[in-house]
Design an enzyme around this catalytic site. Structure first.
Site, PDB file in Angstrom:
ATOM      1  N   TYR A  58       0.819  -1.209   0.000  1.00  0.00           N
ATOM      2  CA  TYR A  58       0.000   0.000   0.000  1.00  0.00           C
ATOM      3  C   TYR A  58       0.858   1.266   0.000  1.00  0.00           C
ATOM      4  CZ  TYR A  58      -2.998   3.784   1.535  1.00  0.00           C
ATOM      5  OH  TYR A  58      -3.649   4.981   1.617  1.00  0.00           O
ATOM      6  N   HIS A  88      -4.155  16.388  -2.629  1.00  0.00           N
ATOM      7  CA  HIS A  88      -4.553  16.484  -1.230  1.00  0.00           C
ATOM      8  C   HIS A  88      -4.389  17.898  -0.662  1.00  0.00           C
ATOM      9  CE1 HIS A  88      -4.602  12.206  -1.689  1.00  0.00           C
ATOM     10  NE2 HIS A  88      -4.835  11.968  -0.418  1.00  0.00           N
ATOM     11  N   ASN A 200       1.157  11.713   5.536  1.00  0.00           N
ATOM     12  CA  ASN A 200       0.535  10.829   6.513  1.00  0.00           C
ATOM     13  C   ASN A 200       1.179  11.090   7.868  1.00  0.00           C
ATOM     14  OD1 ASN A 200      -1.399   8.819   6.935  1.00  0.00           O
ATOM     15  ND2 ASN A 200      -0.651   7.636   5.183  1.00  0.00           N
ATOM     16  N   TYR A 284     -15.842  29.867  47.328  1.00  0.00           N
ATOM     17  CA  TYR A 284     -15.096  28.809  46.653  1.00  0.00           C
ATOM     18  C   TYR A 284     -14.006  29.333  45.730  1.00  0.00           C
ATOM     19  CZ  TYR A 284     -18.664  25.382  48.086  1.00  0.00           C
ATOM     20  OH  TYR A 284     -19.504  24.565  48.792  1.00  0.00           O
ATOM     21  N   ARG A 287     -11.218  29.800  48.182  1.00  0.00           N
ATOM     22  CA  ARG A 287     -10.909  28.650  49.027  1.00  0.00           C
ATOM     23  C   ARG A 287     -10.554  27.410  48.213  1.00  0.00           C
ATOM     24  NH1 ARG A 287     -15.500  25.786  52.169  1.00  0.00           N
ATOM     25  NH2 ARG A 287     -16.578  27.722  51.611  1.00  0.00           N
ATOM     26  N   PHE A 332      -1.507   6.807  12.154  1.00  0.00           N
ATOM     27  CA  PHE A 332      -1.791   8.187  11.768  1.00  0.00           C
ATOM     28  C   PHE A 332      -3.048   8.722  12.446  1.00  0.00           C
ATOM     29  CE2 PHE A 332      -3.385   5.164   8.578  1.00  0.00           C
ATOM     30  CZ  PHE A 332      -4.740   5.269   8.868  1.00  0.00           C
ATOM     31  N   GLU A 417     -11.994   5.373   5.237  1.00  0.00           N
ATOM     32  CA  GLU A 417     -11.612   6.043   6.484  1.00  0.00           C
ATOM     33  C   GLU A 417     -12.911   6.417   7.203  1.00  0.00           C
ATOM     34  OE1 GLU A 417      -9.224   9.110   4.763  1.00  0.00           O
ATOM     35  OE2 GLU A 417      -7.937   7.610   3.828  1.00  0.00           O
TER      36      GLU A 417
END
Length: 526
Positions: A58, A88, A200, A284, A287, A332, A417
């Protein structure tokens, strides 16, 4: 570069958030050691051998994502790597901060230099050139879903390697083609798997996480100091910070915060002045500083520990173990950092939330000697009333930003994906929250300094007294209304520049005072 004090060996030395930031600023020089280079060359040779033999692996000789079953010829494997960077590069939105883009380069170089990615030595040398010469690619902020790597931002980050995209060069944004004319550089001829190895990975998420680690650490440290000053101004009790209390519930963050605040109040005439007063306990927001600040400290520590694992990991795909074993896995995927970033985002918001409550408390006029709205002559003057409107708005905005990005997932890549982390969105969002917290803390700093003024001529501990003097050099005591936005901007500069942290440490060293606890080393970023 004269300010460089040491070296960091990519792929060999242990990288932390602090070291990464120092490499980005030029305080530390990064190099690729011969040990790492040998691993890189061996890994590269494995990829070349796979291509020669034609066995399907791959991303080396197959398509990407849903095209993983499409075989690519030996002749076309190089074209594939150039194409993947272009196809991409689909990011949108404003560019990310230049420092974060540079951190992405640094983190990617660390991962690729481990020698499990099959990338060429010459490609890594070009990335190192960009770091050394501060030539930083322009990277859009939106487009990553935080799995299969931060594909879009990493593609934009590495377009300049093939002569495309834009960079910041000598403080100007220019096309990479113009950079090549200026410097004589030429486009790299990426080999098999190189494009995939470059895009990646989790470096967009991780670079944002590095900045979250740094900036949240600063906010936490300053919140302790400012909270201590507010305790002085409102004459709160020191007892909630006693070790005897926190030893019975010893969360690391709680113990650390209580010890720091107690040390800041040590030797205070203001504290001694009301030691026998009839007030039983404080609200609070005073404190419970150890519990609230401490919980955020613990969240910060968790993120810091996970970020350091990520910075020293290999996060691309596939992983080249040797010629007999290549693994197409999911390293990834950004989920390990995405969830921790969301936790840290909530932790940051809570620091701002309790800070806003202390500001409101200071305005009520219920502390003896401190007037309502922190000004004697009110009516004609509104005093500090409207500053709290701003902190209320910022605290409310942060609450809206605290929905966890990692709770969402949208399938991509035609279902290949089908679960993604959205850690990239979480990282950007966490930094927005922290920037708002810096503004809230700046306003609390001004408010605490104003309340502090009404305790004069009594003195506080030496550290808080020096901090108050420093604030007064920038922002004078307010006897009547003025344009408080100017004061706030000065306060924001003080917070962003970490002025009071530096001052507190310097005074502590000079006076031989300790602000340390046995957990202190865990709460440092280096």
């Amino acid at each position: 570069m004269s300010k460089i004090s040491s070296q960091f060996r990519f792929g060999e030395d242990y990288l932390t958030s602090g070291i990464a930031i120092k490499i980005a600023s030029g305080e530390i020089k990064g190099i690729i050691s011969e040990t790492s280079r040998e691993k890189i060359r061996k890994s590269r040779q494995v990829v070349e051998n796979i291509v020669d033999k034609g066995h399907p692996v791959y991303g080396i000789n197959t398509g990407f994502g849903p095209l993983c079953t499409t075989m690519i010829s030996k002749e076309e494997t190089k074209i594939l790597q150039s194409n993947i960077l272009q196809s991409h590069s689909v990011g949108v939105g404003d560019p990310i901060d230049q420092e974060i883009a540079k951190l992405m380069l640094i983190l990617k170089l660390q991962s690729l230099s481990k020698g499990y990615s099959g990338i060429a030595e010459s490609t890594l040398d070009r990335i190192l050139w960009h770091i050394d010469n501060d030539v930083i690619p322009v990277v859009p902020s939106q487009g990553s879903v935080g799995a299969s790597g931060d594909l879009a931002p990493l593609s934009h980050l590495f377009l300049p390697l093939i002569g495309l995209g834009k960079v910041i060069y000598n403080d100007n944004e220019i096309a990479t083609s113009a950079l090549f004319k200026e410097t004589g550089l030429t486009s790299l001829d990426l080999g098999p798997k190189e494009g995939l190895a470059l895009i990646n990975g989790t470096q967009f998420i991780a670079a944002h996480a590095v900045k979250v680690v740094e900036k949240l650490h600063s906010c936490l440290s300053q919140a302790d100091i400012i909270g201590a000053m507010m305790i002085e101004g409102l004459q709160g009790s020191v007892k909630p910070f006693y070790n005897e209390l926190h030893e019975l519930r010893p969360f690391k963050g709680n113990v650390h915060v209580a010890s720091r605040v107690k040390s800041l109040l040590k030797g205070s005439e203001i504290m001694e002045d009301h030691i026998d007063c009839d007030r039983v306990q404080d609200p609070y927001s005073l404190r419970c500083i150890p519990q609230v600040h401490g919980a955020s400290r613990n969240a910060w520590l968790h993120l810091k520990e996970l970020v350091e694992i990520e910075l020293n990991s290999v996060t691309d795909n596939p992983i080249i173990i040797d010629e007999e074993l290549t693994i197409s896995g999911g390293s990834f995927h950004g989920q390990p950092l995405a969830m921790a970033i969301d936790y840290a985002c909530l932790a940051a918001s809570e620091v701002g939330n309790i800070s806003d409550r202390r500001i409101y408390l200071a305005l009520e006029g219920n502390s003896p000697g401190v007037p309502k709205l922190l000004m004697e002559d009110t009516g004609i003057n509104s005093g500090y009333m409207i500053l709290q409107y701003t902190t209320a708005a910022l605290a409310s905005e942060n609450k809206g930003l605290c929905f966890p990005s990692s709770a969402d997932s949208i399938p991509t890549s035609l279902g290949q994906e089908d679960h993604v982390s959205m850690g990239s969105i979480g990282g950007r969002k966490a930094l927005r929250v922290i920037e708002n917290v810096e503004k809230i803390l700046a306003i609390e700093l001004l408010t605490a300094a104003q309340a502090f003024e009404f305790r004069k001529p009594m003195k506080s501990g030496v550290i808080l007294d020096e901090i108050h003097k420093t604030i007064r050099k920038e922002v004078p005591f307010a006897e009547k209304d003025r344009v408080f936005a100017d004061d706030i901007n000065k306060g924001i500069d003080i917070i962003k520049n970490k002025t009071i942290i530096t001052l507190a440490n310097n005074v502590a060293n000079k006076e031989n005072l300790s602000l340390e606890t046995k957990f202190s080393t865990q709460f440092e970023i280096y």
